[in-house]
Design an enzyme around this catalytic site. Structure first.
Site, PDB file in Angstrom:
ATOM      1  N   HIS A 139       0.824  -1.213   0.000  1.00 13.83           N
ATOM      2  CA  HIS A 139       0.000   0.000   0.000  1.00 13.83           C
ATOM      3  C   HIS A 139       0.862   1.270   0.000  1.00 13.83           C
ATOM      4  CE1 HIS A 139      -3.573  -2.378   0.268  1.00 13.83           C
ATOM      5  NE2 HIS A 139      -3.299  -2.816   1.483  1.00 13.83           N
ATOM      6  N   ASP A 155      -5.523  -8.078  -3.556  1.00  6.78           N
ATOM      7  CA  ASP A 155      -5.851  -7.774  -2.163  1.00  6.78           C
ATOM      8  C   ASP A 155      -7.190  -8.352  -1.740  1.00  6.78           C
ATOM      9  OD1 ASP A 155      -5.868  -6.741   0.371  1.00  6.78           O
ATOM     10  OD2 ASP A 155      -5.552  -4.672  -0.203  1.00  6.78           O
TER      11      ASP A 155
END
Length: 477
Positions: free
Chosen positions: A292, A343
Site C-alpha cells: 500500500h 488484495d
C-alpha cells in the site's frame, strides 16, 4: 523438454516474431533462439550409436505471447465477501467499518470452505492473467481461538487450492499479535489471527524444508508482518532477523501506511510516521515488499526506493475502501519498484489495476500518458513489464519475463480478437490495458503446463456447484 514456436512474443529486448523457445521438464526456459528457422520434425539428430533420434516436436503458438503477471498481494478468504459490503451503514463508512464485515467472515470460514473459495479465486486469477500469487495469510487458528495441535489445515487449504488451480504460489504466513500500536491485546474477533513468534518461525522453517525435499518448482514460502500496528516492534525485529538467517533471500511483506488514521495513530504512539518507523529499523532490502504505502511522503518513498524494496499497490481495493491515492509518478522518479495485487478481490484483473494506476495520475496531473518513460513511450508496455518483473521479485520466484532461466508462465492473446484488430505488435499491451483486450485472453501456461485453454479451466464444471454451495453456507452464517 518441450519446444515452442512463438508467433509474436514480448521478450526482454522487445517484441520478437517466430522465437523458438525450449522449456525444461521442470518448466524453466533453457534456450531462446529468435533467429532460428523452423526445422522439420522428422529431421534426425546426431547420436552416439546406430539408433537415430528425432528432434523434439515443436508446438506452434499462434497469437501474442506475453509474460504472466504475478499477483503480489492477496487475501484469498476475502473472495467470499466481494460485492457483499457495498451498502451504507452510516455517512462515515470507511475501511474501519468494512473491517467489521471482514472479521465476521474470517471467524465463520472453515478450512474446507477456505480451500474451495481459494480454488475458485485462483482459477479466476489464471483466467485474468495472474499466473502466480503471494498469499498474505493470517488465518491461523480454529474458530475457538485455540491453536491446532498438528498440521495447520488453514495453511494447507491454500496450498491445496493452488495445486488444484495450477497457479504459482508464494505462501506468506503472517505474524499478527496486537490490536494497536504499543502491543495492545488482540480483540476477541482477532483471536484466529494470533501467532506466537516461535511458532511463526518454526512453521516457516518446516515449510521451506518440505519444499526443498519435494522439489516444488512453482511453490515458495516467505513471510509477512501484518502491520506495525499488529506486531510489536521488538518482535518484528527479532522475527525479521531470524527469517534472514533461515533464508537470506526470503520474500518478506508488510502492510504499511494504508490509512490516514493508521498514520496519525503511529505518530501518537511512537512520534514517527509508519514508513519512517519502518525505515528506522534498517531491515528493508530488495527482498521486502511494502504493501500500500498510500500515505507516504516524498522522503519516505525515496527511502523505500533507496533500500531496494518493492511497493505493492492494489488500486481496486484502495479505491473500494477509500484509502487514498498512491503517488506513483513520484515513486517512479525515485526509480522505485512497483508491483500490483488483488488484495480484497473486489477486482481480479491486472489490466484494470494498471489502467487505473495510470488514470489516477492523469486525473491528478490533468495530463495524458503520465507513467511512460524516455526509454519506453508505450505506457501499457512500461506498466505491464515493470509490474511483472517487480512482482517476480516480491514473490521470490523466477517469473515475470520470457527469458532464459525464467519459468514458462505465459499468456496468449488472440490476435484475431476484435479488441486487437489493427494493432501493431508494440501496441498490444496498450490495447490490453486501455482498449479491453483482456477479453482476448485465450490460453495460459504456468511452469510449462497449459492451465487455461480457449478460456477454459479443467476445474470449471466441478467448481461451479461446489463454490455456490459454500457461498450459500457462508451467507447463511
Amino acid at each position: 523438454m518441450a519446444r515452442y514456436r512463438l508467433q509474436s512474443a514480448y521478450l526482454p529486448q522487445g517484441w520478437t516474431r517466430d522465437a523458438l523457445v525450449t522449456v525444461s521438464t521442470e518448466g524453466i526456459i533453457t534456450a531462446i533462439d529468435a533467429s532460428a528457422t523452423e526445422p522439420s520434425d522428422s529431421t534426425p539428430s546426431a547420436t552416439a550409436g546406430p539408433t537415430l533420434t528425432y528432434a523434439t516436436p515443436i508446438e506452434r503458438i499462434d497469437g501474442i505471447v506475453i509474460p504472466g503477471m504475478p499477483n503480489a498481494h492477496s487475501h484469498a478468504f476475502q473472495r467470499a465477501m466481494a460485492g457483499s459490503a457495498e451498502y451504507r451503514l452510516s455517512s462515515r463508512d470507511s475501511f474501519w467499518t468494512w473491517r467489521h464485515a471482514m472479521y465476521a467472515l474470517a471467524n465463520r470460514i472453515r478450512p474446507e470452505q477456505l480451500q474451495l473459495v481459494a480454488t475458485q479465486l485462483f482459477v479466476e486469477m489464471l483466467k485474468a492473467w495472474y499466473t502466480s500469487v503471494a498469499e498474505f495469510h493470517y488465518l491461523h487458528r480454529p474458530g475457538s481461538g485455540a491453536p491446532y495441535a498438528g498440521a495447520n489445515p488453514l495453511w494447507e487449504a491454500i496450498g491445496n487450492a493452488a495445486a488444484t488451480a495450477g497457479i504459482g504460489l508464494t505462501f506468506l504466513p503472517t505474524l499478527y499479535q496486537s490490536s494497536d500500536f504499543g502491543g495492545a491485546a488482540l480483540k476477541p474477533e482477532q483471536a484466529r489471527f494470533a501467532l506466537e513468534t516461535d511458532t511463526f518461525l518454526r512453521g516457516i522453517e518446516d515449510r521451506i524444508g518440505a519444499e526443498r525435499r519435494g522439489g516444488m518448482s512453482t511453490r515458495r514460502t516467505g513471510a509477512a508482518f501484518h502491520s506495525l500496528r499488529a506486531v510489536p516492534l521488538d518482535q518484528l525485529r527479532r522475527a525479521a532477523l531470524a527469517l534472514r538467517a533461515i533464508d537470506s533471500s526470503m520474500p518478506v511483506h508488510i502492510h504499511v501506511a494504508e490509512q490516514s488514521l493508521e498514520v496519525s495513530a503511529c505518530k501518537r504512539a511512537t512520534g514517527r510516521r509508519p514508513i519512517e518507523l519502518l525505515l528506522d529499523q534498517e531491515l528493508l532490502t530488495q527482498h521486502w515488499c511494502v504493501v500500500h504505502a498510500t500515505h507516504a511522503t516524498a522522503e519516505e518513498l525515496q527511502g523505500v526506493a533507496a533500500a531496494g524494496a518493492t511497493v505493492c499497490v492494489s488500486i481496486s481495493t484502495e479505491a473500494n475502501l477509500g484509502d487514498g491515492l498512491f503517488d506513483t509518478a513520484r515513486f517512479f522518479k525515485s526509480s522505485g519498484r512497483l508491483c500490483i495485487g488483488s488484495d480484497s478481490q473486489s477486482t481480479v484483473n491486472p489490466a484494470e489495476e494498471l489502467r487505473w494506476l495510470e488514470y489516477q495520475q492523469r486525473l491528478r496531473k490533468k495530463r495524458r500518458v503520465v507513467l511512460a518513460s524516455t526509454s519506453e513511450s508505450h505506457v501499457g508496455t512500461r506498466l505491464w513489464s515493470g509490474a511483472a518483473l517487480n512482482g517476480a521479485l516480491a514473490l521470490g520466484q523466477p517469473v515475470g519475463a520470457i527469458a532464459v532461466g525464467s519459468r514458462a508462465d505465459w499468456l496468449v492473446l488472440d490476435a484475431s480478437h476484435p479488441a486487437m484488430a489493427g494493432a501493431a505488435a508494440d501496441t498490444a499491451l496498450d490495447r490490453l490495458l486501455f482498449a479491453g483486450a483482456d477479453k482476448a485472453i485465450r490460453d495460459v501456461m504456468v511452469g510449462g503446463r497449459w492451465v487455461v485453454k480457449d478460456q477454459q479451466h479443467a476445474a470449471d464444471d466441478q467448481l461451479r456447484g461446489n463454490f455456490t454451495s459454500v457461498m450459500n453456507d457462508l451467507a447463511a452464517g
